[in-house]
Design a protein around this motif. Structure first.
Motif, PDB file in Angstrom:
ATOM      1  N   LEU A  49       3.584   1.144  -0.939  1.00 43.29           N
ATOM      2  CA  LEU A  49       2.692   2.297  -0.824  1.00 43.29           C
ATOM      3  C   LEU A  49       3.341   3.541  -1.414  1.00 43.29           C
ATOM      4  O   LEU A  49       2.770   4.253  -2.258  1.00 43.29           O
ATOM      5  N   LEU A  50       4.583   3.794  -1.002  1.00 39.29           N
ATOM      6  CA  LEU A  50       5.285   4.996  -1.451  1.00 39.29           C
ATOM      7  C   LEU A  50       5.527   4.937  -2.955  1.00 39.29           C
ATOM      8  O   LEU A  50       5.297   5.908  -3.672  1.00 39.29           O
ATOM      9  N   GLY A  86       2.292   5.352  -4.860  1.00 40.05           N
ATOM     10  CA  GLY A  86       1.849   6.740  -4.680  1.00 40.05           C
ATOM     11  C   GLY A  86       2.625   7.670  -5.579  1.00 40.05           C
ATOM     12  O   GLY A  86       2.045   8.467  -6.320  1.00 40.05           O
ATOM     13  N   LEU A  87       3.947   7.551  -5.527  1.00 35.71           N
ATOM     14  CA  LEU A  87       4.791   8.452  -6.327  1.00 35.71           C
ATOM     15  C   LEU A  87       4.510   8.276  -7.814  1.00 35.71           C
ATOM     16  O   LEU A  87       4.291   9.246  -8.542  1.00 35.71           O
ATOM     17  N   ALA A 145       1.890   6.872  -9.371  1.00 38.20           N
ATOM     18  CA  ALA A 145       0.527   7.203  -9.802  1.00 38.20           C
ATOM     19  C   ALA A 145       0.304   8.705  -9.777  1.00 38.20           C
ATOM     20  O   ALA A 145      -0.294   9.276 -10.697  1.00 38.20           O
ATOM     21  N   SER A 146       0.812   9.378  -8.724  1.00 41.16           N
ATOM     22  CA  SER A 146       0.580  10.822  -8.681  1.00 41.16           C
ATOM     23  C   SER A 146       1.366  11.501  -9.794  1.00 41.16           C
ATOM     24  O   SER A 146       0.877  12.430 -10.439  1.00 41.16           O
ATOM     25  N   LEU A 174      -6.050  14.022  -5.933  1.00 43.38           N
ATOM     26  CA  LEU A 174      -5.898  14.346  -4.513  1.00 43.38           C
ATOM     27  C   LEU A 174      -5.733  13.076  -3.687  1.00 43.38           C
ATOM     28  O   LEU A 174      -4.925  13.034  -2.755  1.00 43.38           O
ATOM     29  N   LEU A 178      -4.402  10.307  -4.762  1.00 39.58           N
ATOM     30  CA  LEU A 178      -3.037   9.829  -5.021  1.00 39.58           C
ATOM     31  C   LEU A 178      -2.024  10.636  -4.219  1.00 39.58           C
ATOM     32  O   LEU A 178      -1.053  10.104  -3.685  1.00 39.58           O
ATOM     33  N   ILE A 179      -2.266  11.956  -4.148  1.00 37.45           N
ATOM     34  CA  ILE A 179      -1.349  12.805  -3.376  1.00 37.45           C
ATOM     35  C   ILE A 179      -1.388  12.402  -1.900  1.00 37.45           C
ATOM     36  O   ILE A 179      -0.347  12.261  -1.247  1.00 37.45           O
ATOM     37  N   LEU A 224      -2.154   9.535  -0.691  1.00 36.52           N
ATOM     38  CA  LEU A 224      -1.495   8.225  -0.598  1.00 36.52           C
ATOM     39  C   LEU A 224       0.020   8.409  -0.504  1.00 36.52           C
ATOM     40  O   LEU A 224       0.689   7.819   0.353  1.00 36.52           O
ATOM     41  N   THR A 225       0.546   9.251  -1.381  1.00 37.80           N
ATOM     42  CA  THR A 225       1.985   9.491  -1.394  1.00 37.80           C
ATOM     43  C   THR A 225       2.439  10.127  -0.085  1.00 37.80           C
ATOM     44  O   THR A 225       3.490   9.780   0.461  1.00 37.80           O
ATOM     45  N   TYR A 237       3.955  18.287  -2.087  1.00 36.84           N
ATOM     46  CA  TYR A 237       2.793  17.528  -2.531  1.00 36.84           C
ATOM     47  C   TYR A 237       1.500  18.193  -2.075  1.00 36.84           C
ATOM     48  O   TYR A 237       0.519  18.254  -2.818  1.00 36.84           O
TER      49      TYR A 237
END
Lengths: 160, 422, 362
Positions: free
Chosen positions: A27-28, A31-32, A34-35, B402, B404-405, B407-408, C251
């Motif tokens: 997940l992390l 997430g990292l 993709a963002s 947003l 994705l953010i 999710l992170t 973030y």
């Protein structure tokens, strides 16, 4: 880089924890990544030079010498309004706003009359942009013409 | 050598001659402009008083004329007896009746006027005699306008001076001083609402609000010195001086002969005379504001035609408005739409041309213009839709990043918890 | 698998003290208590500054200073360059959030009294950084060369001109001449992209080094409690525990910036026309508004002194007090601490009221 000491620090987890740990890591990680991609994408697109050439200050590329012949004219885009570039029969270049001062139609060059003509209400201007007959109340704004190499640039007249 | 000396002497001589001429001229000018009348009259009350300031702004005074030019007498004498002696030609108050001829004594004299202003016409009196004012004057009517009523007397300025009563911006007011005065106009049995009507007209708006001095005022249609109402047959000629296209189209239209047969005065039939409002698309068609229905009856061929033309105009107008609305909405959202906005001017041109084309009262020419306009608005509308699509794309992009953010953030939260659990 | 990586690491370790830096990072602890959340503000300010550096560098690719070109080039960025609207809007929004965060950071440090010995220099460098940030805001405001920024800069540069003797030279220095012209633009551009960033880099380096050296400050009340009952003392590691939390905050900030930029793109206004008369309702950026409003409300003459002069003088005193605050803070003999807290509250309230007043005023 930082994951190396962490895995060693959290060594020997309970076997039931393992799938959960993997899930968190995935997940992390996604997430990292993709963002970060979503931040980078606009930046990379930004770096690509736009197709439309820059206006280059207040001068506009109106035409190329090869496009123009004596006693012809070309309409070009001047900011948000049209402009008119005329090559006189003597080979001189004149440029002016192409927006009629009467009701805002776009004027055109009449090679037969050697004058500028507004088709909407038969307004006439001479090649200096002066209104000479018909309804136009004011002259067309005259622009400055500069020939650089093969390119004809037009800019607003600088007030002294 | 001799030649050189000759030329020096020659030049010296020329200099002396020129100097003498200049001095002499100055003296003559001084003698001419001596105006002893003002010594007393500037201190007298109205109507005998003329202030130095008023007189100084008079175009005649500026050209070196004195009071004596009109009133006679000797303005160079300081002795009132001599200055205002009948022997010296002193006339005293000028009778209204005499004014046109008095002015004409100079202004109809080409030789004399040349000295002051070679380009000034000298036929004003001739014209005046053909005007309604002049004809009544000749019959002894003392109420009609004479020169001074419009041009002023002691404060007479050149017509190019914005303070002049006959400067374009002031003409309508000047005419209205008599023509809007119901009491004064009573004996003539003509209307007095012309000025009030003119004030609501598009011509007045162009002149006063937009400051266009070439816009028509009373004299543009009625003439100035030869002022007469244009007859039914001439109205189209008068309007067509400026509205060339409309007049040309009208000449080819079925209305030309029809109006002539019925004795209708061309343009004025639909647009009225003094209260010419900015025309609207409602003027044509079969609606309540349509002037067509003054003659045509609902359902006849003419009204059908008018309705078709109205539909073409309004279709294009609403297509332009729809594109405008869409493009400005896109612009408000920060989208780049300057190119289609520029294209919109073409559609507007087409609409303006179509509105001119109406005057042929056939829909063929009109349709050509409106079709061209509609083709342009189709392009600009598509461009507007594309811009809005891009705007929606931005929102989707924002939403995606947003997500994705978020999710992170969740991942980080879990990670920290695990890190600190041990 | 670890073979080549390890040998590269070994090569690197011999040439760069990475392990020492790691040790330094791991040594640092962040105290955990009731007020710990305020520790995030400094990092947030730093993050926003980073955003400014990045987006600013990107804007430099297309921006051109000069009265003829500045407005057109910003328009070009906003309309022609792909995602140019995003980069510029993020830059503008982030600048505003940055100033806000810097103020918030300042007041949190002030109320938690983290400026106490030995952290006086950290505070002083922080205040200097705040002044720099305001300088960034002021110089950056003119760069799009629109009517609003043109006249706001005109008014803004006239204020220091009121100071006797040095006022005029300061005005000439800021404007690069008598009037706001293209040379003012290039001058402020130079400040914005070269001089101020250079100073900021040095000061931020110093600020961070000092924080790293002295560690996080614990508020006096909490410290006393911990001294009484040492088992209550709680700390987490700066790295990774605190950094990961800070990362979450960053973030959130990124998401906020993206949303602001996409939903409220920063406007462009109308190109500045030096010959036009000033439009009504000229206002500076919100963070100058309280000063602007004060100078507007102050009477022309106060006790025989020029009112505007007095206002400028007062803000000068406030600035000096802020800069030297740690040295004024003494437990004895006058209980200055309470005074400082009280005054800070009053000033904060004043700023809020004046900003709102300036915002609402026509």
């Amino acid at each position: 880089m930082s994951s190396a000491p962490d895995t060693s620090a959290a060594a020997k987890p309970a076997p039931a924890d393992l799938p959960r740990r993997r899930f968190v890591n995935i997940l992390l990680g996604t997430g990292l990544l993709a963002s970060a991609a979503s931040f980078l994408y606009p930046v990379l697109r930004y770096l690509v030079p736009p197709k439309l050439p820059d206006l280059g200050g207040d001068a506009v590329l109106a035409a190329r010498l090869s496009e123009m012949k004596p006693n012809t004219a070309k309409t070009f885009r001047f900011g948000t309004r049209p402009g008119l570039l005329v090559e006189t029969s003597a080979g001189e270049y004149r440029a002016m706003s192409a927006t009629c001062t009467h009701l805002g139609c776009t004027v055109q060059y009449r090679p037969d009359l050697r004058e500028i003509w507004c088709a909407c209400h038969n307004g006439m201007y001479d090649l200096n942009g002066r209104n000479i007959s018909g309804p136009p109340p004011r002259p067309l704004e005259a622009f400055e013409v500069q020939v650089r190499g093969d390119e004809i640039f037009v800019r607003r007249k600088q007030e002294a | 050598m001799i030649k050189v000396r000759d030329s020096v002497t020659c030049r010296l001589g020329a200099v002396i001659v020129v100097a003498a001429w200049l001095i002499g001229n100055g003296l003559i000018a001084f003698a001419q402009t001596k105006n002893s009348c003002l010594d007393c009259h500037s201190n007298l009350p109205e109507p005998l008083g003329v202030s130095v300031e008023t007189y100084g702004q008079n175009i005649h005074a500026q050209k070196g004329l004195t009071c004596a030019a009109c009133h006679g007498g000797d303005a160079s004498s300081d002795d009132p007896e001599k200055a205002m002696s009948r022997a010296a030609g002193w006339k005293g108050k000028i009778e209204r009746k005499q004014i046109p001829e008095l002015c004409a004594s100079c202004h109809a004299d080409a030789e004399r006027m040349k000295k002051y202003n070679p380009s000034l016409r000298v036929d004003q009196f001739q014209q005046y005699k053909t005007s309604v004012h002049g004809m009544k004057w000749a019959k002894g009517d003392n109420k009609v306008a004479v020169c001074t009523d419009c041009h002023g007397v002691h404060d007479l300025r050149a017509p190019s001076d914005p303070r002049s009563k006959v400067h374009p911006i002031n003409i309508a007011t000047t005419c209205s001083r008599c023509h809007a005065d119901a009491e004064y106009m009573k004996p003539y049995g003509i209307k007095t609402d012309q000025f009030a009507n003119y004030e609501q007209s598009v011509h007045h708006d162009a002149m006063v609000v937009r400051g266009d001095l070439s816009a028509p005022t009373c004299t543009t249609c009625h003439g100035n010195h030869g002022a007469t109402p244009p007859g039914v047959a001439n109205v189209t000629n008068v309007c067509s001086n400026c509205h060339v296209f409309q007049a040309q189209l009208f000449q080819t239209s079925p209305h030309k002969d029809a109006f002539a047969a019925m004795g209708f005065p061309g343009c004025v039939t639909c647009h009225s005379n003094h209260a010419i409002k900015a025309p609207t698309d409602e003027m044509i068609g079969a609606g309540p504001k349509a002037v067509c229905m003054n003659c045509h009856t609902a359902g006849d061929a003419g009204s059908m035609q008018a309705e078709a033309m109205h539909a073409q105009l309004t279709n294009l107008a609403s297509a332009i408005a729809a594109s405008d609305e869409l493009l400005s909405r896109a612009e408000r959202q920060g989208m780049e739409v300057s190119q289609p906005k520029l294209q919109q001017t073409q559609a507007r041109d087409a609409l303006l041309k179509a509105r001119v084309a109406v005057h042929a009262f056939r829909d063929s020419g009109l349709k050509q213009d409106t079709d061209a306009g509609l083709a342009t608005t189709k392009l600009t509308y598509v461009a507007g839709q594309k811009a809005m699509q891009e705007w929606r794309f931005r929102r989707v992009g924002l939403g995606l990043s947003l997500v994705l953010i978020a999710l992170t953030l969740v991942g980080l939260g879990f990670y920290i918890r695990r890190l600190e659990q041990k | 698998m670890a073979g080549p990586v390890a040998s590269v690491r070994a090569w690197f370790d011999e040439r760069f003290p990475l392990d020492d830096l790691k040790a330094l990072a791991q040594k640092k602890k962040v105290p955990v208590h009731h007020y710990s959340y305020w520790y995030f503000l400094g990092g947030m300010t730093l993050f926003l500054f980073g955003v400014q550096v990045l987006t600013g560098a990107l804007l430099l690719l297309y921006y051109r200073p000069g009265a003829d070109e500045a407005f057109e080039s910003v328009q070009f960025i906003m309309t022609q360059v792909q995602f140019g609207w995003l980069i510029r809007s993020v830059h503008s929004w982030s600048a505003n959030l940055l100033v806000f965060m810097a103020f918030a950071h300042l007041f949190s440090v002030l109320f938690l009294r983290s400026y106490r010995k030995p952290r006086e220099l950290t505070w002083v460098s922080g205040i200097l950084l705040l002044f720099l940030m305001l300088g960034f805001g002021f110089s950056g405001y003119l760069l799009p060369w629109n009517t609003l920024s043109y006249f706001a800069t005109k008014v803004g540069t006239e204020i220091p001109a009121q100071i006797p003797i040095i006022g005029r030279p300061v005005l000439l220095f800021l404007r690069g001449g008598e009037d706001i012209t293209g040379s003012t633009l290039t001058r402020l551009y130079g400040f914005h992209v070269a001089i101020l960033p250079a100073l900021a880099t040095v000061l931020i380096g110093l600020h961070l080094a000092l924080i790293q050296w002295f560690g996080m400050s614990v508020p006096p009340g909490v410290e006393a409690k911990w001294r009484a009952t040492p088992e209550d003392r709680k700390e987490i590691r700066f790295f990774p525990n605190f950094v990961l939390r800070e990362l979450m905050a960053w973030y959130v900030a990124l998401g906020l910036l993206g949303a602001l930029a996409a939903l409220f793109p920063w406007g462009l206004g109308v190109k500045a026309d030096p010959f036009a008369s000033a439009p009504a309702g000229i206002k500076p950026e919100w963070y100058f508004l309280f000063m602007f409003q004060t100078l507007k409300l102050i009477p022309a003459k106060v006790l025989g002194m020029d009112g505007e002069m007095l206002g400028i003088l007062a803000f000068g005193v406030v600035g000096a007090v802020a800069l030297l605050l740690p040295f004024l803070d003494r437990e004895k003999p006058f209980k200055t601490r309470r005074w400082i807290t009280g005054l800070a509250c009053v000033f904060l309230g004043y700023m809020a009221v004046m900003t709102v007043d300036g915002w609402v005023a026509k």
